[in-house]
Design a protein around this motif. Structure first.
Motif, PDB file in Angstrom:
ATOM      1  N   MET A 111       0.832  -1.202   0.000  1.00 55.98           N
ATOM      2  CA  MET A 111       0.000   0.000   0.000  1.00 55.98           C
ATOM      3  C   MET A 111       0.864   1.248   0.000  1.00 55.98           C
ATOM      4  N   GLU A 112       0.377   2.277  -0.720  1.00 56.41           N
ATOM      5  CA  GLU A 112       1.104   3.540  -0.788  1.00 56.41           C
ATOM      6  C   GLU A 112       0.833   4.396   0.456  1.00 56.41           C
ATOM      7  N   GLN A 113       1.554   5.496   0.545  1.00 56.93           N
ATOM      8  CA  GLN A 113       1.468   6.406   1.682  1.00 56.93           C
ATOM      9  C   GLN A 113       0.078   7.057   1.788  1.00 56.93           C
ATOM     10  N   LEU A 114      -0.456   7.119   3.006  1.00 59.06           N
ATOM     11  CA  LEU A 114      -1.657   7.892   3.297  1.00 59.06           C
ATOM     12  C   LEU A 114      -1.244   9.097   4.134  1.00 59.06           C
ATOM     13  N   THR A 115      -1.612  10.276   3.684  1.00 59.37           N
ATOM     14  CA  THR A 115      -1.348  11.507   4.426  1.00 59.37           C
ATOM     15  C   THR A 115      -2.679  12.083   4.881  1.00 59.37           C
ATOM     16  N   ILE A 116      -2.843  12.275   6.181  1.00 53.63           N
ATOM     17  CA  ILE A 116      -4.063  12.844   6.748  1.00 53.63           C
ATOM     18  C   ILE A 116      -3.778  14.296   7.115  1.00 53.63           C
ATOM     19  N   VAL A 117      -4.612  15.214   6.616  1.00 56.38           N
ATOM     20  CA  VAL A 117      -4.379  16.637   6.872  1.00 56.38           C
ATOM     21  C   VAL A 117      -5.569  17.256   7.592  1.00 56.38           C
ATOM     22  N   THR A 118      -5.272  18.251   8.424  1.00 51.72           N
ATOM     23  CA  THR A 118      -6.297  19.008   9.136  1.00 51.72           C
ATOM     24  C   THR A 118      -6.593  20.291   8.380  1.00 51.72           C
ATOM     25  N   LEU A 119      -7.830  20.427   7.900  1.00 49.44           N
ATOM     26  CA  LEU A 119      -8.250  21.616   7.173  1.00 49.44           C
ATOM     27  C   LEU A 119      -8.639  22.749   8.105  1.00 49.44           C
ATOM     28  N   GLY A 120      -8.989  22.435   9.353  1.00 57.21           N
ATOM     29  CA  GLY A 120      -9.655  23.413  10.195  1.00 57.21           C
ATOM     30  C   GLY A 120     -11.129  23.459   9.827  1.00 57.21           C
ATOM     31  N   THR A 121     -11.834  24.407  10.380  1.00 52.33           N
ATOM     32  CA  THR A 121     -13.271  24.504  10.114  1.00 52.33           C
ATOM     33  C   THR A 121     -13.646  25.812   9.436  1.00 52.33           C
ATOM     34  N   GLY A 122     -12.639  26.571   9.007  1.00 50.78           N
ATOM     35  CA  GLY A 122     -12.907  27.800   8.280  1.00 50.78           C
ATOM     36  C   GLY A 122     -12.507  27.663   6.823  1.00 50.78           C
ATOM     37  N   GLY A 123     -12.169  28.773   6.201  1.00 55.22           N
ATOM     38  CA  GLY A 123     -11.763  28.770   4.810  1.00 55.22           C
ATOM     39  C   GLY A 123     -10.261  28.643   4.662  1.00 55.22           C
ATOM     40  N   GLU A 124      -9.756  29.096   3.512  1.00 54.34           N
ATOM     41  CA  GLU A 124      -8.339  28.928   3.203  1.00 54.34           C
ATOM     42  C   GLU A 124      -7.423  29.730   4.122  1.00 54.34           C
ATOM     43  N   ASP A 125      -7.964  30.762   4.787  1.00 49.44           N
ATOM     44  CA  ASP A 125      -7.141  31.559   5.700  1.00 49.44           C
ATOM     45  C   ASP A 125      -6.596  30.732   6.856  1.00 49.44           C
ATOM     46  N   PHE A 126      -7.245  29.607   7.157  1.00 51.41           N
ATOM     47  CA  PHE A 126      -6.821  28.787   8.287  1.00 51.41           C
ATOM     48  C   PHE A 126      -5.917  27.624   7.879  1.00 51.41           C
ATOM     49  N   LEU A 127      -5.553  27.540   6.607  1.00 51.04           N
ATOM     50  CA  LEU A 127      -4.662  26.480   6.160  1.00 51.04           C
ATOM     51  C   LEU A 127      -3.221  26.802   6.534  1.00 51.04           C
ATOM     52  N   LEU A 186      -6.631   0.467  11.179  1.00 47.96           N
ATOM     53  CA  LEU A 186      -6.591  -0.477  10.063  1.00 47.96           C
ATOM     54  C   LEU A 186      -5.227  -0.463   9.376  1.00 47.96           C
ATOM     55  N   PHE A 187      -4.676   0.708   9.141  1.00 50.01           N
ATOM     56  CA  PHE A 187      -3.394   0.803   8.462  1.00 50.01           C
ATOM     57  C   PHE A 187      -2.267   0.238   9.323  1.00 50.01           C
ATOM     58  N   ALA A 188      -2.370   0.387  10.644  1.00 52.71           N
ATOM     59  CA  ALA A 188      -1.361  -0.208  11.529  1.00 52.71           C
ATOM     60  C   ALA A 188      -1.402  -1.724  11.444  1.00 52.71           C
ATOM     61  N   ALA A 203       0.883  -0.435   6.985  1.00 55.20           N
ATOM     62  CA  ALA A 203       0.930   0.567   5.927  1.00 55.20           C
ATOM     63  C   ALA A 203       1.280   1.939   6.505  1.00 55.20           C
ATOM     64  N   PRO A 204       2.002   2.763   5.746  1.00 56.59           N
ATOM     65  CA  PRO A 204       2.459   4.056   6.261  1.00 56.59           C
ATOM     66  C   PRO A 204       1.354   5.111   6.310  1.00 56.59           C
ATOM     67  N   VAL A 205       1.312   5.854   7.412  1.00 57.91           N
ATOM     68  CA  VAL A 205       0.370   6.964   7.588  1.00 57.91           C
ATOM     69  C   VAL A 205       1.129   8.138   8.188  1.00 57.91           C
ATOM     70  N   SER A 206       0.939   9.319   7.627  1.00 57.69           N
ATOM     71  CA  SER A 206       1.483  10.534   8.230  1.00 57.69           C
ATOM     72  C   SER A 206       0.341  11.508   8.473  1.00 57.69           C
ATOM     73  N   LEU A 207       0.505  12.374   9.456  1.00 54.78           N
ATOM     74  CA  LEU A 207      -0.557  13.306   9.831  1.00 54.78           C
ATOM     75  C   LEU A 207       0.003  14.714   9.885  1.00 54.78           C
ATOM     76  N   LEU A 208      -0.644  15.631   9.158  1.00 54.24           N
ATOM     77  CA  LEU A 208      -0.230  17.033   9.158  1.00 54.24           C
ATOM     78  C   LEU A 208      -1.229  17.839   9.988  1.00 54.24           C
ATOM     79  N   PRO A 209      -0.775  18.485  11.070  1.00 55.11           N
ATOM     80  CA  PRO A 209      -1.689  19.248  11.916  1.00 55.11           C
ATOM     81  C   PRO A 209      -2.089  20.565  11.260  1.00 55.11           C
ATOM     82  N   GLY A 210      -3.078  21.197  11.842  1.00 61.25           N
ATOM     83  CA  GLY A 210      -3.533  22.492  11.351  1.00 61.25           C
ATOM     84  C   GLY A 210      -4.188  23.261  12.484  1.00 61.25           C
ATOM     85  N   VAL A 211      -4.918  24.311  12.142  1.00 58.09           N
ATOM     86  CA  VAL A 211      -5.639  25.105  13.145  1.00 58.09           C
ATOM     87  C   VAL A 211      -6.873  24.312  13.561  1.00 58.09           C
ATOM     88  N   SER A 212      -6.922  23.902  14.802  1.00 56.06           N
ATOM     89  CA  SER A 212      -8.002  23.034  15.259  1.00 56.06           C
ATOM     90  C   SER A 212      -9.291  23.821  15.502  1.00 56.06           C
TER      91      SER A 212
END
Length: 221
Positions: A1-17, A103-105, A109-118
């Protein structure tokens, strides 16, 4: 399986990325959003960034446990085809993320997580009283969570009056029913948040509940 990257969008618009998350969205070979009911969906379309969602699974699954497991299986299948970026509002609170990582564990399979504005950070910024040492829970998990009324509390994802009612019953067993809470709601199209003061006994009597709804409960002696 290829890499899965999980990202946090926040709950607003692009200003919070964050810049890291924006780069991941733009460079993703396969981008999957938990839901199109998010301000970022329109921005992605404007930027000509293609994406899929798992909204269809809401209709085919009987409950959230089944939904979470179905999301994990779909992402695992997609990772068999190539790297995937999975975007959620707040990875720290998202139940699908927990199911996916488990499931991936199991599959190694590899998983990475990118944090954001919660979402929690945005909600707490609206509380007028000084806030420190806050307990954070998804509302659906609160009935099983240990809690001392001396500790300030933020409950997120009050998605329905029934969910708010379950939280109210537990809180009323710990503190006065007329205690003032900060009730937070959001505008789905823009992600803008507003806060209002309500008594505890009215927690399940508000006009609107969805994934952006939260409540701040101050600590009491």
């Amino acid at each position: 399986m290829e890499q899965l990257t999980i990202v946090t969008l926040g709950t607003g618009g692009e200003d919070f990325l964050t810049r890291q998350v924006e780069n991941a969205l733009r460079q993703a070979p396969q981008l999957v959003l938990r839901t199109a009911r998010h301000p970022m969906a329109l921005w992605l379309k404007q930027q000509n960034i293609p994406f899929d969602t798992v909204d269809d699974l809401y209709e085919s699954c009987e409950d959230f446990d089944e939904f979470n497991a179905a999301v994990a299986r779909r992402l695992a299948k997609r990772c068999g085809e190539g790297p995937v970026c999975y975007a959620v509002s707040d990875a720290a609170f998202d139940a699908t993320v927990t199911a996916v990582r488990q499931l991936f564990a199991e599959k190694g399979a590899p998983v990475s997580l990118l944090p954001g504005v919660s979402h929690a950070s945005r909600c707490l910024a609206l509380v007028e009283a000084p806030v420190s040492s806050v307990r954070l829970y998804a509302a659906a998990d609160f009935d099983r969570a240990p809690h001392s009324p001396e500790e300030p509390l933020l409950l997120s994802e009050l998605h329905s009056a029934a969910c708010a009612g379950d939280c109210k019953l537990k809180l009323m067993s710990l503190m006065p029913e007329d205690m003032e809470l900060t009730f937070i709601t959001g505008e789905e199209a823009t992600g803008e948040l507003t806060a209002s003061a309500i008594p505890l006994y009215e927690l399940d009597r508000q006009k609107h509940y969805d994934h952006l709804t939260a409540v701040y409960v101050p600590g009491v002696p």
